[in-house]
Design an enzyme around this catalytic site. Sequence first.
Site, mmCIF file in Angstrom:
data_model
loop_
_atom_site.group_PDB
_atom_site.id
_atom_site.type_symbol
_atom_site.label_atom_id
_atom_site.label_comp_id
_atom_site.label_asym_id
_atom_site.label_seq_id
_atom_site.Cartn_x
_atom_site.Cartn_y
_atom_site.Cartn_z
ATOM 1 N N CYS A 152 12.091 3.943 2.983
ATOM 2 C CA CYS A 152 12.181 5.393 2.773
ATOM 3 C C CYS A 152 12.800 6.027 4.021
ATOM 4 O O CYS A 152 12.372 7.069 4.496
ATOM 5 C CB CYS A 152 10.820 6.003 2.435
ATOM 6 N N ALA A 172 0.842 -1.207 0.000
ATOM 7 C CA ALA A 172 0.000 0.000 0.000
ATOM 8 C C ALA A 172 0.878 1.260 0.000
ATOM 9 O O ALA A 172 1.945 1.248 0.612
ATOM 10 C CB ALA A 172 -0.920 -0.025 1.223
#
Length: 429
Positions: A375, A256
């Site tokens: 990230c 997602a």
Amino acid sequence: MKNNYNLRSIAAIAIGQVLDQGQSLSTVLPSLQKTISDKDRALLQELCFGTLRVLPQLEWCIQQLMAKPMTGKQRTLHYLLMVGLYQLLYTRIPAHAVLAETVEGAVALKRPQLKGLINGVLRQFQRQQEELLQRAANNDSRYLHPSWLLKRIQQAYPAQWEQIIDANNQKPPMWLRVNRLHHTREDYLQLMEQAGIAAEPHAEYRDAVRLLAPCAVTDLPGFADGWVTVQDASAQGCVDLLDPQDGEQILDLCAAPGGKTTHILEAAPKAHVMAVDIDEQRLKRVKENLQRLRLHAEVKQGDGRTPQQWCGDKQFDRILLDAPCSATGVIRRHPDIKWLRRDSDIAELAALQAEIIEAIWPHLKSGGVMVYATCSILPAENAEQVSAFLQRHADARLVETGNQQQPGRQNLPHPEDGDGFFYAKLIKM
């Protein structure tokens, strides 16, 4: 016609939900934006994101202007003051309008008796602004980061930490991913030029285009028809590195909201892709993105630590594991991260990442490729995580992707480039 709501008080409530309840802005804002006009939505976002981006500076200024902070039930008024100061410092809204609207915010928050206090503090700031900003420029509040995170970044990047902090404190560039099933990047750049949108290609990532000034997605040629997707350049690098091929069985784990799932299918439209995420709500976004781009994947809810529950003994040719992480590489897009994370989270996240990568490794075919990505810019989640994995697994080989001494490749946030991102490409022997 005057609105029957006060935008500054709504911003103060949103900031309180982040700072006091630990909710993210992306969770808080959608429901609040439903209560206001379309034209006010962008301003609400600016007030919330902007205030959280420069929070330490605003906090320090309020400490100088008030003998004691507002606490308890008055805490939302403290956030209202922050919103007022942010507007005076960082927006072009006329000062008289800032004062009028922010003072009225006290009424909207059912504290009309504090109108005078809000007005007085904001006016005092106007009188002392120059002196306060000079003093603020000489203390740690100028870095706009919590001390624990500042220390970690300084330790990890002794020569680059100031550039990283500076990039984190700026508004991010808007990057697009051109859908190669519809257009080449060069063709799409021409379409943008015809539409009067200035953009330039990324030097390395083949589908990435940077807008020189952000615009509404509805202004982008063919957005509704799936010609292009908004996605940071560094995030696009994951799929370039994965190099998916038609006919392969591919797993996108922790998928997602689906940006990488759809990128895999644009690169290899005949691949068989399974997209898995633990969050049922966020999987709706995966399905929406697939639908807009007219692509198909098998979408499943599942925990990365227990893959047998959702794929049995199945093995894949390629696995993209975009692991849950501190998100310290995307602070410029989500400034609330600075205030939602704690130092103790990093060890917990590293343990979770190790658990997932261990659990999913048996589901990679011999000769298969796994890209481990985050990230984050913190070594504990990235190079150190991959080093430890390689020590535990003689059947794993690292493909060199950077010129660093550490395994994997670490992108750092850059004002004209992508977000902070880490990738490591592993082959199963």
